[in-house]
Write an enzyme that holds these catalytic residues in place. Structure first.
Site, PDB file in Angstrom:
ATOM      1  N   HIS A 407       1.899  -1.375  -1.910  1.00 47.55           N
ATOM      2  CA  HIS A 407       0.762  -0.487  -1.678  1.00 47.55           C
ATOM      3  C   HIS A 407       0.375   0.316  -2.919  1.00 47.55           C
ATOM      4  O   HIS A 407      -0.676   0.969  -2.936  1.00 47.55           O
ATOM      5  CB  HIS A 407       1.086   0.477  -0.528  1.00 47.55           C
ATOM      6  CG  HIS A 407      -0.101   0.787   0.340  1.00 47.55           C
ATOM      7  ND1 HIS A 407      -1.402   0.601  -0.066  1.00 47.55           N
ATOM      8  CD2 HIS A 407      -0.185   1.291   1.597  1.00 47.55           C
ATOM      9  CE1 HIS A 407      -2.232   0.974   0.896  1.00 47.55           C
ATOM     10  NE2 HIS A 407      -1.517   1.393   1.913  1.00 47.55           N
ATOM     11  N   ASP A 411      -4.506  -2.325  -2.233  1.00 44.04           N
ATOM     12  CA  ASP A 411      -4.998  -1.432  -1.183  1.00 44.04           C
ATOM     13  C   ASP A 411      -4.923  -2.133   0.172  1.00 44.04           C
ATOM     14  O   ASP A 411      -4.997  -3.365   0.272  1.00 44.04           O
ATOM     15  CB  ASP A 411      -6.444  -1.020  -1.476  1.00 44.04           C
ATOM     16  CG  ASP A 411      -6.554  -0.131  -2.705  1.00 44.04           C
ATOM     17  OD1 ASP A 411      -5.558   0.551  -3.027  1.00 44.04           O
ATOM     18  OD2 ASP A 411      -7.624  -0.136  -3.340  1.00 44.04           O
TER      19      ASP A 411
END
Length: 435
Positions: A407, A411
């Protein structure tokens, strides 16, 4: 006596140490030339070290699970036919190093140079006092004095619940050896058994298993991945009815001349095409340097279960393979990994990984990213389930993809869109072959 020292070999560029995975011999064993002595591991490649000489093992250079530097002593061998006193050898180089300091200088063999046989620089007569001091037990430590023992022996004594002050030492200068400790523990166990005879044994049986070799590398890799990478997992359902029908048709048509197709080559093809629109998932992230390297070629890691644990051989340049060459190469890599014959180049350099448990795949999983990659696609099992199509409920072959992403650099929206693109390609298999 003539002693041959075998040292840890240089197994490749950049390798400074190896892990000792297994011993095939023990002190006192007679060995033949070219006989396997030990297995060592670097990265995920295991190497057996053979003996260049025949003789008798007199000392081992470490314990299973220990990391040994390249060039350090691995084993000492008394050459076949050499003369000399049959002095018992210590169980390991560590114990030898701690005991020899208190022995007369003449009792110590000269160190070997470049692993060549050397003659011991001690007359037989000079060695007798040292032999006598080893053989004769030393009285137990007096009250208020600290018993002499190596850290390893002290740790083992703590595990066994044995007070070292109760152990009679047979090592040089009153040092307690591992054998002394085990003998005392056995005697204490026998007395305990006699005292509790007639009492039902406890049901809590335990087994201590040392994590070594490939299993330790896997543990370290998983720990490193979870420690460094904030995982984001996205799960999507795929209807694989059409692609399973195509797969069955192709296998029936080409069964006699081409490799059998599983679902995996189709998924590899879908990932290759989807990566073109989402290049951020086909990458490796050096978080220490703060550099994300995106790759134009797609090197797909294929997570493979082996008897020794999970390894990830690499299907290189997956974009250049058709379905059958992909299937054949995946099968070859899996067989090489399961037989322990995969080489370093086949186990490194992947840019994105696919993992599957096949029929054991369950409904949902949370795969761990193969660090330093940034994405892993997890395949769950295919099951015939009811689905709504055109306003009606019909049986369809459905499967979930449970995929994880780093992450920090991928995204959530991009991760979801990437899997949706894979889904679109799989559910409309004709699009896999239209560029």
């Amino acid at each position: 006596m003539s002693v041959h020292v075998i040292r840890v070999p240089d197994l490749g560029e950049g390798i400074a140490e190896v892990e000792l995975v297994a011993w095939h011999v023990q002190p006192g064993d007679a060995i033949a030339e070219d006989q396997g002595l030990a297995d060592v591991m670097t990265d995920k490649a295991s190497v057996e070290i053979p003996s260049p000489v025949a003789g008798k093992v007199i000392a081992l250079g470490g314990e299973v699970g220990q990391m040994l530097a390249v060039g350090s002593e691995l084993i000492r061998i008394e050459l076949e036919g050499s003369a000399g006193a049959s002095t018992p050898a210590p169980a390991s180089m560590t114990e030898r190093a701690t005991t020899v300091a208190t022995a007369p200088k003449a009792a110590e063999p000269k160190p070997a140079a470049e692993a060549k046989p050397v003659a011991a620089s001690k007359p037989a007569a000079a060695a007798k006092p040292a032999v006598a001091s080893i053989a004769a037990p030393v009285p137990r430590a007096a009250a208020g004095t600290r018993p002499i023992a190596s850290p390893a022996v002290r740790a083992r004594a703590w595990e066994l619940g044995v007070d070292l002050k109760t152990v009679a030492a047979t090592g040089m200068a009153g040092r307690i050896t591992r054998a002394d400790l085990e003998a005392q523990a056995a005697r204490a166990g026998a007395r305990s058994g006699q005292a509790t005879r007639g009492v039902a044994p406890a049901s809590d049986a335990t087994e201590a298993i040392k994590i070594v070799g490939l299993r330790r590398r896997i543990a370290q890799k998983m720990q490193e991945s979870k420690r460094r990478i904030p995982h984001y997992t996205y799960v999507e359902e795929l209807d694989v009815t059409e692609i399973e029908g195509l797969r069955a048709h192709l296998n029936a048509k080409w069964r006699d001349s081409r490799a059998r197709l599983t679902l995996l080559p189709f998924l590899v093809r879908a990932v290759v095409l989807a990566v073109r629109d989402f290049p951020m998932v086909n990458a490796r992230f050096d978080d220490e340097a703060g550099v994300l390297t995106r790759h134009s070629a797609v090197h797909v890691g294929i997570a493979t279960q082996t008897p020794a644990g999970l390894v990830v051989p690499v299907l290189r340049d997956a974009q250049a393979h058709d379905l059958w060459s992909s299937a054949a190469e995946i099968a070859r890599l899996a067989e090489s990994a399961r037989s322990g014959k995969a080489v370093r180049d086949e186990l490194t350099g992947s840019t994105i990984t696919i993992t599957s448990l096949g029929k054991l795949g369950g409904i949902v999983s949370t795969p761990v990213i193969n660090h330093p990659e940034v994405a892993i696609v997890g395949v769950n099992r295919v099951a015939l389930r009811p689905a709504v199509r055109d306003g009606g409920i019909v049986p369809r072959q459905l499967m979930n993809l449970s995929s994880s992403f780093d992450h920090r650099v991928v995204d959530g929206a991009d991760a979801a869109a990437f899997i949706q693109r894979v889904r679109e390609l799989v559910e409309r298999p004709a699009t896999l072959f239209v560029e």
